[in-house]
Each structure stands twice: as C-alpha cells, then as structure tokens.
Write a protein that holds these residues in place. Structure first.
Motif, short mmCIF file in Angstrom:
data_model
loop_
_atom_site.label_atom_id
_atom_site.label_comp_id
_atom_site.label_asym_id
_atom_site.label_seq_id
_atom_site.Cartn_x
_atom_site.Cartn_y
_atom_site.Cartn_z
N LEU A 75 -16.85 -7.71 30.22
CA LEU A 75 -16.57 -7.70 31.66
C LEU A 75 -16.79 -9.10 32.21
O LEU A 75 -17.84 -9.71 31.99
CB LEU A 75 -17.50 -6.70 32.35
N ARG A 92 -1.91 -7.00 23.90
CA ARG A 92 -2.81 -6.29 24.81
C ARG A 92 -2.10 -5.07 25.36
O ARG A 92 -0.87 -5.02 25.45
CB ARG A 92 -3.26 -7.20 25.96
N ALA A 117 -2.66 -2.42 28.62
CA ALA A 117 -3.35 -1.92 29.80
C ALA A 117 -3.08 -0.42 29.94
O ALA A 117 -2.11 0.10 29.39
CB ALA A 117 -2.88 -2.66 31.05
N PRO A 175 -7.43 -10.07 37.35
CA PRO A 175 -7.59 -8.61 37.16
C PRO A 175 -6.46 -8.00 36.35
O PRO A 175 -6.69 -7.05 35.59
CB PRO A 175 -7.60 -8.10 38.60
N ASP A 202 -5.19 -9.11 33.78
CA ASP A 202 -5.43 -9.35 32.35
C ASP A 202 -6.27 -8.23 31.74
O ASP A 202 -6.46 -8.20 30.52
CB ASP A 202 -6.15 -10.68 32.13
N THR A 203 -6.76 -7.32 32.56
CA THR A 203 -7.56 -6.21 32.06
C THR A 203 -6.73 -5.35 31.11
O THR A 203 -5.65 -4.89 31.45
CB THR A 203 -8.06 -5.35 33.23
N GLN A 231 -12.04 -4.40 24.38
CA GLN A 231 -11.75 -4.22 25.80
C GLN A 231 -12.10 -5.47 26.60
O GLN A 231 -13.22 -6.00 26.47
CB GLN A 231 -12.54 -3.03 26.36
N THR A 260 -12.20 -6.55 30.60
CA THR A 260 -12.11 -6.07 31.97
C THR A 260 -12.41 -7.24 32.91
O THR A 260 -13.46 -7.87 32.80
CB THR A 260 -13.11 -4.93 32.24
N VAL A 261 -11.47 -7.49 33.81
CA VAL A 261 -11.62 -8.59 34.77
C VAL A 261 -11.75 -7.98 36.16
O VAL A 261 -10.85 -7.31 36.64
CB VAL A 261 -10.43 -9.55 34.71
N SER A 262 -12.88 -8.23 36.77
CA SER A 262 -13.13 -7.68 38.12
C SER A 262 -12.68 -8.67 39.18
O SER A 262 -12.76 -9.89 39.00
CB SER A 262 -14.61 -7.35 38.28
#
Length: 126
Positions: free
Chosen positions: A10, A37, A39, A87, A89-90, A121, A123-125
């Motif tokens: 993250l 990747r 999503a 985000p 890129d998540t 995984q 995850t980009v917030s």
C-alpha cells in the motif's frame, strides 16, 4: 520454470514501489520477461517487458516515463520500479516469461506469456 513476484503493498499517490520477479528452474537461450497487471473488473494488461540480454525494454503508454523495468541475471531477477504512482495503478501485478521471444522491439511488443508468477497486490491510495 517458477516465478516468484514480490514487493507489492500500500502506497500513497505519488509514491514509489519496486517489484521483484525471481525465476528458478529451467532456463532458455532467448526469452523475455514481462509485467502485467489486472485491476478488479478489468482484463489483464501488459505493461512492460525486457529482453533476455537486458538491453531492450518495452513499455505501454500507460506506464511509460513512470515505470522502469530492469534485470539482474546473476540473481535471475527482474525488477519493476514504479514511481509517481496513481490510484489507477492499483492492481495485482504479475510477472511472466515468454520463452521464445527474441527480444527485438518488434518482438517485445508481441509478448506472449508461457509461464506466470503468482501476482503481488499494489494498492495506491488517493
């Protein structure tokens, strides 16, 4: 051939992560390693590849200028350095090997995976 991807996690938007893909088992005379990747709710997307020599690379437009693929053949490892993360890129990131890829620019863009890693995984917030 076994591929082990790691390094996901993250991170806040604008941050960086480095993914690693370690290969073991059978070797090939010419091959390419790629990163994909996927999503949630979307198809798996090819994003980058590197030739067996490490001299040629390919990037999809979605990651060009932000991601860097590199290799360390002594460690049988390919890296994906991801910077300026967004985000969007998540996703779950997978590495793969194309065992018959000559590594030319025209070949890298046509990467066809023969072996897959298990995914990591990211995850980009916001």
């Amino acid at each position: 051939v076994q591929l082990q991807a790691s390094g996901g996690g993250l991170v806040q938007a604008g941050g960086s992560l480095r993914l690693s893909c370690v290969a073991s088992g059978r070797t090939f005379s010419r091959y390419a390693v790629g990163w994909f990747r996927q999503a949630i709710g979307k198809e798996r997307e090819f994003i980058a590849a590197i030739s067996w020599s490490g001299l040629r690379v390919y990037y999809e437009d979605s990651v060009k200028g932000r991601f860097t693929i590199s290799s360390d053949n002594n460690k049988n490892t390919v890296y994906l350095q991801m910077s300026s993360l967004k985000p969007e890129d998540t996703a779950v990131y997978y590495c793969a090997i194309d065992r018959e890829n000559s590594g030319t620019p025209g070949s890298l863009v046509k990467f066809e995976a023969d072996y897959w890693g298990q995914g990591t995984q990211v995850t980009v917030s916001s």
